[in-house]
Design a protein around this motif. Structure first.
Motif, PDB file in Angstrom:
ATOM      1  N   GLU A   1      54.184  22.913  12.187  1.00 10.97           N
ATOM      2  CA  GLU A   1      55.426  23.700  12.225  1.00 10.97           C
ATOM      3  C   GLU A   1      56.440  23.145  11.233  1.00 10.97           C
ATOM      4  O   GLU A   1      57.165  23.904  10.580  1.00 10.97           O
ATOM      5  CB  GLU A   1      56.006  23.703  13.642  1.00 10.97           C
ATOM      6  CG  GLU A   1      55.191  24.513  14.642  1.00 10.97           C
ATOM      7  CD  GLU A   1      55.645  24.299  16.085  1.00 10.97           C
ATOM      8  OE1 GLU A   1      56.670  23.602  16.283  1.00 10.97           O
ATOM      9  OE2 GLU A   1      54.981  24.808  17.006  1.00 10.97           O
ATOM     10  N   MET A   2      56.489  21.804  11.122  1.00 10.25           N
ATOM     11  CA  MET A   2      57.400  21.163  10.162  1.00 10.25           C
ATOM     12  C   MET A   2      57.047  21.588   8.738  1.00 10.25           C
ATOM     13  O   MET A   2      57.932  21.970   7.953  1.00 10.25           O
ATOM     14  CB  MET A   2      57.325  19.637  10.297  1.00 10.25           C
ATOM     15  CG  MET A   2      58.235  18.877   9.352  1.00 10.25           C
ATOM     16  SD  MET A   2      57.963  17.084   9.372  1.00 10.25           S
ATOM     17  CE  MET A   2      56.555  16.948   8.267  1.00 10.25           C
TER      18      MET A   2
ATOM     19  N   TYR B   1      63.072  14.042  10.227  1.00 17.26           N
ATOM     20  CA  TYR B   1      62.831  15.389  10.734  1.00 17.26           C
ATOM     21  C   TYR B   1      63.009  15.388  12.249  1.00 17.26           C
ATOM     22  O   TYR B   1      62.281  14.703  12.980  1.00 17.26           O
ATOM     23  CB  TYR B   1      61.426  15.869  10.382  1.00 17.26           C
ATOM     24  CG  TYR B   1      61.132  17.255  10.911  1.00 17.26           C
ATOM     25  CD1 TYR B   1      61.718  18.382  10.322  1.00 17.26           C
ATOM     26  CD2 TYR B   1      60.311  17.436  12.019  1.00 17.26           C
ATOM     27  CE1 TYR B   1      61.468  19.655  10.816  1.00 17.26           C
ATOM     28  CE2 TYR B   1      60.050  18.712  12.512  1.00 17.26           C
ATOM     29  CZ  TYR B   1      60.640  19.814  11.907  1.00 17.26           C
ATOM     30  OH  TYR B   1      60.406  21.074  12.411  1.00 17.26           O
ATOM     31  N   SER B   2      64.003  16.121  12.714  1.00 15.44           N
ATOM     32  CA  SER B   2      64.263  16.252  14.143  1.00 15.44           C
ATOM     33  C   SER B   2      63.424  17.396  14.693  1.00 15.44           C
ATOM     34  O   SER B   2      63.594  18.545  14.277  1.00 15.44           O
ATOM     35  CB  SER B   2      65.751  16.520  14.398  1.00 15.44           C
ATOM     36  OG  SER B   2      65.961  16.877  15.747  1.00 15.44           O
ATOM     37  N   ILE B   3      62.528  17.078  15.591  1.00 12.60           N
ATOM     38  CA  ILE B   3      61.609  18.092  16.135  1.00 12.60           C
ATOM     39  C   ILE B   3      62.346  19.117  16.996  1.00 12.60           C
ATOM     40  O   ILE B   3      62.135  20.324  16.828  1.00 12.60           O
ATOM     41  CB  ILE B   3      60.461  17.402  16.904  1.00 12.60           C
ATOM     42  CG1 ILE B   3      59.655  16.555  15.912  1.00 12.60           C
ATOM     43  CG2 ILE B   3      59.546  18.416  17.578  1.00 12.60           C
ATOM     44  CD1 ILE B   3      58.952  15.390  16.524  1.00 12.60           C
ATOM     45  N   PRO B   4      63.261  18.680  17.894  1.00 11.57           N
ATOM     46  CA  PRO B   4      63.978  19.686  18.687  1.00 11.57           C
ATOM     47  C   PRO B   4      64.842  20.615  17.825  1.00 11.57           C
ATOM     48  O   PRO B   4      64.910  21.813  18.067  1.00 11.57           O
ATOM     49  CB  PRO B   4      64.850  18.845  19.627  1.00 11.57           C
ATOM     50  CG  PRO B   4      64.197  17.511  19.688  1.00 11.57           C
ATOM     51  CD  PRO B   4      63.600  17.313  18.332  1.00 11.57           C
ATOM     52  N   LYS B   5      65.488  20.055  16.776  1.00  6.81           N
ATOM     53  CA  LYS B   5      66.395  20.856  15.953  1.00  6.81           C
ATOM     54  C   LYS B   5      65.679  21.524  14.780  1.00  6.81           C
ATOM     55  O   LYS B   5      66.260  22.372  14.095  1.00  6.81           O
ATOM     56  CB  LYS B   5      67.537  19.978  15.432  1.00  6.81           C
ATOM     57  CG  LYS B   5      68.443  19.467  16.541  1.00  6.81           C
ATOM     58  CD  LYS B   5      69.574  18.612  15.979  1.00  6.81           C
ATOM     59  CE  LYS B   5      70.469  18.086  17.097  1.00  6.81           C
ATOM     60  NZ  LYS B   5      71.546  17.220  16.588  1.00  6.81           N
ATOM     61  N   LYS B   6      64.419  21.101  14.525  1.00  3.61           N
ATOM     62  CA  LYS B   6      63.608  21.651  13.429  1.00  3.61           C
ATOM     63  C   LYS B   6      64.332  21.546  12.076  1.00  3.61           C
ATOM     64  O   LYS B   6      64.308  22.457  11.245  1.00  3.61           O
ATOM     65  CB  LYS B   6      63.233  23.116  13.700  1.00  3.61           C
ATOM     66  CG  LYS B   6      62.428  23.327  14.982  1.00  3.61           C
ATOM     67  CD  LYS B   6      61.957  24.754  15.122  1.00  3.61           C
ATOM     68  CE  LYS B   6      61.331  25.049  16.469  1.00  3.61           C
ATOM     69  NZ  LYS B   6      60.268  24.141  16.868  1.00  3.61           N
TER      70      LYS B   6
END
Length: 801
Positions: free
Chosen positions: A434-435, A454-459
């Motif tokens: 997804e990133m 890279y913040s996973i919750p904030k994408k």
């Protein structure tokens, strides 16, 4: 939360408890160290007629544990006198004293029932609002706080130090169900600012962050070593400094830590993480089971994966365990073509691509291990943490990795890393694809001198928090470069302060570094306000480039060698007498010329872990970059009315003559290398450059004035020289030193006495520098000095000849 930590109580005085107590003492906190009361007398106590009621008996366990800790090597304490900040007691007579402390840290045996009993007792005496934490390495925090009062639960969490607490930087903070946000924020900041740690807030999951990833990595290697038919030596070669890991690599590290400790954590993960996709990796392979059955646990039992034995001739040999036969054999060399390709690549981060592309067994090993590691860490988010940078921080600070898993993955390339994962039959977590699909091609980026992740919750890419207190040279080097040559990079730190960063191998000081230093001073004098000399490599500087000195001496190019030494001296004096303030920021090994540079700065901002000294005797010379002169000058400045001046001078002479190296920055004050009231120590190395910059700026803004050259150095002449020569004669006669040691010591004596002057006199610094340079050059003509230099270049160890 406005709280000050002046006193702490540490409950449990084992290796970990005593280590934690020592580290709090290191930073100036008063410590109450408590343990249980012995239930019976030992033989010594019986012989003395003591009873179980005597205080010496009741405090025996805690006192013996602390004494053993203070004697251990490496030392848990920065300076022996800091141990006076620790008061010992027992959990029956002294438990009420916990009411007076600001923080209680429980470090008892890893059993929930015992911990709960300790908390029952502590809660009877604890003052409401007092921090109370557990150093558990794996017991869930939620179980420990069950049934406690509301105030206890709000102020309770896990604070997991890694062993040894002085040296390993990881400080995991694990909240319980009711831990207040203010407590977490306070501990996060306190760990970083005061304890000098990398604070990482973790989730309350088995083994938390560091051990969950670290033990997986080791257990994965245990399975790989058998699968690929590799030896213990080969794994340690592949997993050591070549990939930025400690020299002890994998198997030697397990021996040092203790196999039982590793097995305890691995079993805990196996039992408590049944849904872990790599659950079976935590199952012990047969050779580990055999080691446990045989009690071959490592250093503590005298044998593990390695075993030290005495040979018939009295010498020692280290044997290696053959994992097939489970018998010890002589060590075998481990060589791989892929590793040879990395020898010319200085920066570890640049080696990973080469290693992963290797066409031999090493390349296959790296592809397997990286593929497994990348897949595993991707699936631990959000289980153990929501932010990927915390996993990297934990592995670097807790396991001594130079780069964390996501940094290594970035170095190889995210897409290439996915190929490694798939080639090993693993699957990455969905968020990685997804990133990439969102247009973000890496886990990290640098922008305006700051690191983003890279913040996973904030994408999206977010700034790594907490870095505003740091200056990260890697992040500003390209954008803020003012000058560069093959030896140094000069960066603009902002606010009118420059930094000169060494770029040579091991940060040795040669012609290019000296030219760069001179250029930096010139730039700072012309357009800036101050200069910091600092870097963020493993070591500040291991000294002068002795390879260059050796070549000149062998070729008998004495005029060139004289000019090279004079350039070193002149550069040091230019630092001392520049029109702008100069600040040195030493850390790690700061030897020989690196020490001399610090001696000539206006101020030293040293990391607590600074091992500094004038070690030139080890290569058959005296300090030639102003170090010998400076110690004579400092002795002169220390002379007081009615002093026995010879005794004062002798202390400074012995600092050089015995090649003394401090085991912490605080010990450097005792050696006269750091000066009270002028130089300072910072506990957190990450803050060092920022702190040095702040001091350079402060000195400049306070109206810095160029110092006046010294013409008032008191030297003692023949009186001191005679004393030194008698001393070296007796040392040689007693066979404490060799004939060549005596020759070097006598040359140093001549310099520090100011020559054979008939009486005590005042001389200039340049007079002493000329004597120093002459002595250095004469020693470079000696065959035995050349042998010492050559031996150091070949082996990295001093030669006694």
């Amino acid at each position: 939360m406005n709280k000050h930590i002046n006193n702490v109580a540490v409950i449990g005085s084992g290796i970990m408890g005593s280590g934690i107590a020592c580290h709090f003492a290191n930073i100036g906190v008063e410590v109450l160290l408590l343990d249980i009361v012995p239930r019976e007398l030992n033989d010594k106590e019986k012989a003395k007629g003591l009873t179980l009621q005597d205080k010496a008996v009741r405090n025996r366990l805690v006192n013996d544990s602390l004494a053993a800790s203070l004697k251990s090597k490496p030392s848990p304490i920065y300076h022996p006198k800091f141990a006076s900040r620790i008061t010992t007691g027992n959990l029956e007579d002294d438990i009420a004293k916990v009411a007076q402390v600001d923080w209680i840290i429980e470090v008892v045996v890893e059993r929930l029932d015992i911990k709960k009993k300790v908390f029952d007792n502590l809660e009877k005496h604890r003052t409401p609002g007092t921090l109370i934490t557990s150093n558990t390495s794996g017991i869930p925090i939620k179980f420990m706080s069950e049934g406690r009062s509301e105030d206890f639960q709000q102020h309770f969490c896990g604070t997991h130090f890694f062993n040894p607490p002085r040296y390993l930087k990881l400080f995991e903070i694990i909240p319980g169900p009711k831990t207040s946000k203010e407590v977490l924020a306070f501990l996060d900041n306190y760990g970083e600012q005061f304890l000098g740690k990398t604070s990482v807030v973790a989730k309350d999951t088995p083994a938390f962050i560091g051990n969950r990833i670290g033990i997986f990595s080791i257990m994965s290697l245990f399975h790989t070593v058998k699968e690929m038919g590799l030896t213990v030596e080969e794994i340690d070669k592949l997993t050591g400094p070549v990939i930025g890991r400690p020299k002890s690599a994998t198997f030697r590290t397990v021996d040092v830590v203790g196999l039982d400790t590793l097995v305890h954590v691995a079993n805990g993960i196996y039992e408590n993480c049944p849904k872990d996709e790599k659950h079976e990796h935590f199952k012990l392979p047969q050779f580990i089971e055999t080691l446990m059955e045989n009690k071959w646990l490592g250093s503590k039992t005298g044998q593990g994966f390695y075993k030290k034995v005495k040979k018939e001739d009295g010498s020692s040999e280290i044997l290696t365990l053959d994992l097939d036969s489970m018998e010890y054999r002589s060590k075998k060399s481990a060589k791989f073509a892929t590793l040879e390709l990395t020898k010319s690549i200085d920066k570890v981060i640049d080696r990973f691509n080469v290693l992963a592309d290797g066409n031999d067994k090493a390349g296959e090993f790296y592809r397997k291990s990286f593929g497994a590691l990348f897949a595993y860490v991707s699936h631990r988010i959000p289980e153990i943490t929501d932010e990927l940078y915390k996993i990297d921080d934990a592995m670097k600070a807790g396991f001594g990795w130079e780069h964390g898993p996501f940094q290594i993955w970035d170095a190889i390339g995210v897409e290439k890393g996915l190929e490694l994962i798939k080639s090993e039959g693993n699957k990455p977590a969905d968020w990685v694809n997804e990133m990439l699909a969102s247009g973000n091609k890496s886990f990290y980026s640098v922008k305006d001198g700051a690191t983003f992740f890279y913040s996973i919750p904030k994408k999206s890419m977010e700034k790594v928090p907490g870095q505003d207190a740091f200056i990260i040279l890697d992040n500003i080097r390209k954008s803020n470069e003012v000058f560069k040559n093959s030896g140094v990079v000069v960066e603009d730190l902002g606010d009118g302060i420059l930094n000169v960063e060494f770029q040579s191998k091991m940060n040795t000081i040669g012609g290019d570094v000296l030219a760069g230093l001179n250029k930096a001073i010139g730039l700072a004098e012309k357009d800036f306000q101050g200069l910091v000399v600092g870097n963020q490599a493993a070591n500040f500087s291991v000294g002068a480039n002795i390879g260059m000195i050796f070549m000149m001496a062998v070729e008998q190019e004495y005029d060139e060698l004289n000019m090279a030494i004079k350039m070193f001296q002149d550069t040091m004096m230019r630092m001392r007498y520049s029109s702008i303030p100069t600040v040195s920021a030493p850390h790690g090994m700061t030897l020989g010329g690196g020490c001399e540079l610090s001696l000539h700065a206006d101020k030293v901002v040293a990391a607590a872990e600074t091992y500094i000294g004038l070690v030139e005797f080890g290569v058959g010379v005296i300090p030639g970059g102003g170090g010998s002169k400076e110690m004579a000058l400092r002795a002169s400045d220390t002379f007081r009315k009615n002093d026995v001046e010879l005794n004062v001078l002798q202390e400074y002479f012995l600092t050089i003559g015995m090649a003394k190296v401090s085991t912490s920055a605080y010990e450097a004050y005792d050696l006269g290398i750091l000066q009270h009231g002028k130089d300072i120590v910072v506990v957190n190395k990450d803050r060092q450059i920022a702190t040095a910059k702040a001091h350079a700026k402060l000195m400049a803004e306070a109206g810095y004035t160029k110092p006046i050259k010294r013409k008032d150095v008191k030297v003692l002449g023949k009186q001191a020289l005679g004393m030194f020569l008698v001393g070296t004669d007796s040392m040689e006669a007693g066979k404490y030193i060799s004939e060549h040691d005596k020759k070097i010591a006598n040359k140093l004596a001549y310099v520090m006495a100011g020559g054979d002057l008939s009486e005590a006199s005042l001389v200039t610094e340049q007079y002493l520098l000329d004597l120093e340079r002459e002595a250095f050059l004469s020693l470079c003509t000696e065959k035995k000095t050349l042998e010492r230099i050559q031996h150091m270049l070949k082996t990295g160890k001093p030669l006694r000849n």
